[in-house]
Design a protein around this motif. Structure first.
Motif, short mmCIF file in Angstrom:
data_model
loop_
_atom_site.label_atom_id
_atom_site.label_comp_id
_atom_site.label_asym_id
_atom_site.label_seq_id
_atom_site.Cartn_x
_atom_site.Cartn_y
_atom_site.Cartn_z
N PRO A 1 -18.06 6.33 -4.65
CA PRO A 1 -18.53 7.71 -4.55
C PRO A 1 -17.68 8.67 -5.39
CG PRO A 1 -17.28 7.13 -2.60
CD PRO A 1 -17.41 5.87 -3.41
N GLY A 2 -18.20 9.89 -5.56
CA GLY A 2 -17.46 10.95 -6.21
C GLY A 2 -17.96 11.34 -7.58
N ARG A 3 -18.75 10.52 -8.21
CA ARG A 3 -19.22 10.80 -9.57
C ARG A 3 -20.53 11.57 -9.56
NH1 ARG A 3 -20.84 5.79 -13.53
NH2 ARG A 3 -22.15 6.94 -15.02
N ARG A 4 -20.70 12.43 -10.55
CA ARG A 4 -21.97 13.13 -10.74
C ARG A 4 -22.80 12.39 -11.79
NH1 ARG A 4 -24.30 17.94 -9.65
NH2 ARG A 4 -22.40 18.70 -8.65
N TYR A 5 -24.07 12.17 -11.48
CA TYR A 5 -24.98 11.46 -12.38
C TYR A 5 -26.08 12.40 -12.84
CZ TYR A 5 -22.91 7.21 -10.36
OH TYR A 5 -22.03 6.23 -9.94
N SER A 6 -26.41 12.34 -14.11
CA SER A 6 -27.53 13.11 -14.64
C SER A 6 -28.84 12.43 -14.30
CB SER A 6 -27.40 13.24 -16.16
OG SER A 6 -28.58 13.82 -16.71
N PHE A 7 -29.80 13.23 -13.84
CA PHE A 7 -31.14 12.72 -13.55
C PHE A 7 -32.15 13.21 -14.58
CE2 PHE A 7 -30.98 11.51 -8.76
CZ PHE A 7 -29.82 10.79 -8.99
N THR B 1 -31.13 18.22 -14.27
CA THR B 1 -30.87 17.92 -12.86
C THR B 1 -29.77 16.86 -12.75
OG1 THR B 1 -32.56 16.19 -12.76
CG2 THR B 1 -33.26 18.44 -12.25
N SER B 2 -29.06 16.87 -11.62
CA SER B 2 -28.00 15.90 -11.40
C SER B 2 -27.72 15.79 -9.92
CB SER B 2 -26.73 16.31 -12.16
OG SER B 2 -26.21 17.52 -11.64
N ASP C 1 -35.80 2.12 -12.20
CA ASP C 1 -34.49 1.90 -12.82
C ASP C 1 -33.92 3.14 -13.48
OD1 ASP C 1 -36.61 1.67 -14.84
OD2 ASP C 1 -35.01 1.05 -16.20
N GLN C 2 -34.64 4.28 -13.43
CA GLN C 2 -34.22 5.43 -14.23
C GLN C 2 -33.32 6.42 -13.50
OE1 GLN C 2 -37.38 4.62 -13.40
NE2 GLN C 2 -38.71 6.40 -13.14
N HIS C 3 -33.06 6.21 -12.21
CA HIS C 3 -32.21 7.12 -11.44
C HIS C 3 -31.07 6.34 -10.79
CE1 HIS C 3 -36.05 9.72 -11.01
NE2 HIS C 3 -35.36 10.05 -12.10
N ALA C 4 -29.87 6.90 -10.86
CA ALA C 4 -28.68 6.18 -10.40
C ALA C 4 -28.62 6.01 -8.90
CB ALA C 4 -27.42 6.89 -10.89
N ASP C 5 -29.38 6.79 -8.13
CA ASP C 5 -29.37 6.58 -6.68
C ASP C 5 -30.23 5.38 -6.29
OD1 ASP C 5 -31.59 8.19 -7.44
OD2 ASP C 5 -31.92 8.79 -5.35
N ASN C 6 -30.90 4.78 -7.26
CA ASN C 6 -31.65 3.54 -7.03
C ASN C 6 -31.09 2.37 -7.82
OD1 ASN C 6 -33.72 6.02 -7.00
ND2 ASN C 6 -34.31 4.54 -5.43
N PRO D 1 -44.75 12.75 -15.73
CA PRO D 1 -44.28 12.43 -17.09
C PRO D 1 -42.78 12.63 -17.27
CG PRO D 1 -46.25 13.80 -17.16
CD PRO D 1 -45.76 13.83 -15.76
N ILE D 2 -42.17 13.48 -16.45
CA ILE D 2 -40.74 13.75 -16.55
C ILE D 2 -39.94 12.76 -15.73
CG2 ILE D 2 -38.94 15.48 -16.12
CD1 ILE D 2 -41.18 17.61 -16.34
N VAL D 3 -40.36 12.55 -14.48
CA VAL D 3 -39.61 11.70 -13.56
C VAL D 3 -39.76 10.22 -13.89
CG1 VAL D 3 -39.37 11.02 -11.13
CG2 VAL D 3 -39.78 13.41 -11.73
N GLY D 4 -40.94 9.83 -14.32
CA GLY D 4 -41.19 8.43 -14.65
C GLY D 4 -41.81 7.67 -13.50
#
Length: 226
Positions: free
Chosen positions: A12-18, A22-23, A48-53, A110-113
């Motif tokens: 934990p602790g890192r910020r991920y770009s979505f 957005t992040s 596979d495009q978002h780091a929370d998954n 189209p943005i989120v995928g």
């Protein structure tokens, strides 16, 4: 069978770009280390495009899984098996069917995928994993195609400041409305904690359902469903 859904094993602790400004910050680590998982029969990856998954450590794990099932687009990117909605694959004795999923309002697709859910059928038992989705006709169609015994629902009311009131996953009330169609024996909330972009937790989800209607999981603790 040991099936792993949406592996995220970074600390934990890192910020991920979505994307698109957005992040989100990962606020909790995994309940188990990768080394403690044991042998996997398959990874079911809702997208596979978002780091929370799928985060960096989860991505490194994928080659060790004999089967990875995901979206068609994700399959191309990862060299995995991509399933379109209602397509089916078999893992051991389990029939896995991809189910429709829409990760936000229609304008955001189209943005989120693309994303997917999974219906797992063994004999006459069906476990449905919703994936990251809002309630829309494709999700409601699951009720007409399957007699769902256990519904594992991705909740959390995902929102971002940049997109205002738009929601990208279900709220507790959304889930209760969906379950009125599904009528599952067990409802298991998941994917509502551990990241800063979740805006609804256990208390709000619990309040949306009749008392005792939900099966809550404790991270790292095995839960048996009869």
């Amino acid at each position: 069978m040991r099936l792993l859904v949406d592996p995220t094993f970074d600390a934990p602790g890192r910020r991920y770009s979505f994307g698109w400004g957005t992040s989100s910050v990962k606020t909790a680590g995994p309940a188990l280390d990768v080394a403690d998982l044991g042998p996997l029969d398959a990874v079911l990856l809702t997208h596979d495009q978002h780091a929370d998954n799928l985060d960096d450590a989860g991505r490194r794990l994928l080659p060790s899984a004999p089967v990875v099932l995901t979206t068609v687009a994700g399959g191309r990117r990862l060299g995995a098996t991509g399933l379109a909605p209602w397509q089916t694959a078999t893992v051991g004795g389990v029939e896995v069917t991809a189910t429709p999923s829409r990760h936000g309002p229609a304008w955001s697709v189209p943005i989120v995928g693309p994303t997917t859910g999974f219906a797992l059928r063994e004999a006459d038992r069906v476990v449905w994993i919703s994936g990251d989705t809002v309630v829309f006709p494709g999700v409601l169609e699951v009720a007409s195609r399957f007699a769902v015994d256990t519904a594992i629902l991705h909740l959390g009311k995902v929102q971002f400041g940049l997109t205002g009131p738009a929601r990208f996953t279900m709220t507790g009330r959304d889930a209760a409305r969906l379950c009125a169609h599904l009528k599952p024996r067990h409802v298991v909330p998941v994917h509502y904690e551990g990241w800063s972009h979740f805006h609804e937790g256990r208390a709000e989800i619990d309040a949306a359902f009749p008392q005792g209607a939900l099966t809550w999981l404790t991270p790292g603790v095995q839960t048996a469903l009869s």
